[in-house]
Design a protein around this motif. Sequence first.
Motif, PDB file in Angstrom:
ATOM      1  N   CYS A 277       0.795  -1.194  -0.127  1.00 34.41           N
ATOM      2  CA  CYS A 277       0.018   0.019   0.017  1.00 34.41           C
ATOM      3  C   CYS A 277       0.823   1.061   0.247  1.00 34.41           C
ATOM      4  CB  CYS A 277      -0.956  -0.043   1.198  1.00 34.41           C
ATOM      5  SG  CYS A 277      -2.175  -1.346   1.316  1.00 34.41           S
ATOM      6  N   PHE A 278       2.202   0.985   0.263  1.00 36.03           N
ATOM      7  CA  PHE A 278       2.899   2.145   0.723  1.00 36.03           C
ATOM      8  C   PHE A 278       4.071   2.457  -0.365  1.00 36.03           C
ATOM      9  CE2 PHE A 278       0.899   1.521   4.719  1.00 36.03           C
ATOM     10  CZ  PHE A 278       0.356   2.507   4.796  1.00 36.03           C
ATOM     11  N   GLN A 279       4.267   1.200  -1.402  1.00 33.88           N
ATOM     12  CA  GLN A 279       5.128   0.957  -2.188  1.00 33.88           C
ATOM     13  C   GLN A 279       5.645   2.128  -2.819  1.00 33.88           C
ATOM     14  OE1 GLN A 279       4.281  -1.995  -5.065  1.00 33.88           O
ATOM     15  NE2 GLN A 279       6.573  -2.103  -5.673  1.00 33.88           N
ATOM     16  N   TRP A 280       4.834   3.080  -3.341  1.00 28.62           N
ATOM     17  CA  TRP A 280       5.292   4.276  -4.075  1.00 28.62           C
ATOM     18  C   TRP A 280       5.271   5.515  -3.605  1.00 28.62           C
ATOM     19  CZ3 TRP A 280       8.378   1.875  -7.238  1.00 28.62           C
ATOM     20  CH2 TRP A 280       8.002   0.802  -7.775  1.00 28.62           C
ATOM     21  N   SER A 281       4.712   5.670  -2.364  1.00 33.79           N
ATOM     22  CA  SER A 281       4.476   6.955  -1.497  1.00 33.79           C
ATOM     23  C   SER A 281       4.268   6.760  -0.333  1.00 33.79           C
ATOM     24  CB  SER A 281       3.448   7.597  -2.233  1.00 33.79           C
ATOM     25  OG  SER A 281       3.090   8.786  -1.572  1.00 33.79           O
ATOM     26  N   ASP A 282       5.007   7.408   0.362  1.00 31.90           N
ATOM     27  CA  ASP A 282       4.666   7.366   1.840  1.00 31.90           C
ATOM     28  C   ASP A 282       3.537   8.306   2.474  1.00 31.90           C
ATOM     29  OD1 ASP A 282       7.018   5.854   2.392  1.00 31.90           O
ATOM     30  OD2 ASP A 282       8.168   7.651   2.957  1.00 31.90           O
ATOM     31  N   THR A 283       3.076   9.035   1.590  1.00 30.58           N
ATOM     32  CA  THR A 283       2.036  10.120   1.734  1.00 30.58           C
ATOM     33  C   THR A 283       0.622   9.925   1.164  1.00 30.58           C
ATOM     34  OG1 THR A 283       2.738  11.565   0.424  1.00 30.58           O
ATOM     35  CG2 THR A 283       3.743  11.734   2.751  1.00 30.58           C
ATOM     36  N   GLU A 284       0.856   8.976   0.084  1.00 30.87           N
ATOM     37  CA  GLU A 284      -0.569   9.075  -1.022  1.00 30.87           C
ATOM     38  C   GLU A 284      -0.720   7.489  -0.665  1.00 30.87           C
ATOM     39  OE1 GLU A 284      -0.165  10.945  -4.698  1.00 30.87           O
ATOM     40  OE2 GLU A 284       0.911  12.569  -3.807  1.00 30.87           O
TER      41      GLU A 284
END
Length: 106
Positions: free
Chosen positions: A41-48
């Motif tokens: 779920c957080f693979q490509w962004s820490d915030t989105e």
Amino acid sequence: MKQETINRIRTFVADREWGQFHTPSNLAKSISIEANELLECFQWSDTEYDLQHVKEELADVIVYCQDLLDKLGLDVDEIVNMKMDQNERKYPIDKAKGSAVKYTEL
């Protein structure tokens, strides 16, 4: 977790006769698989990220953890407090406060 929720998990598994497949090894593997799906779920962004998807994957991890607790006859409060006792000894406040280093480097 509320006892009502724990009972719901237990009933879900029992009604489907899945206990026969829930060996400690299979449950540990399932926890790892679901934890990796949570991480995805957080693979490509820490915030989105999609919070609903995060909740679903986190719930899967928690359900399998409860199943493993049951299979091994463990009490979640007992083992969490045991681990917190260890952590408090490894990471004393005066050395660990505000630091992200491993206990061996404190």
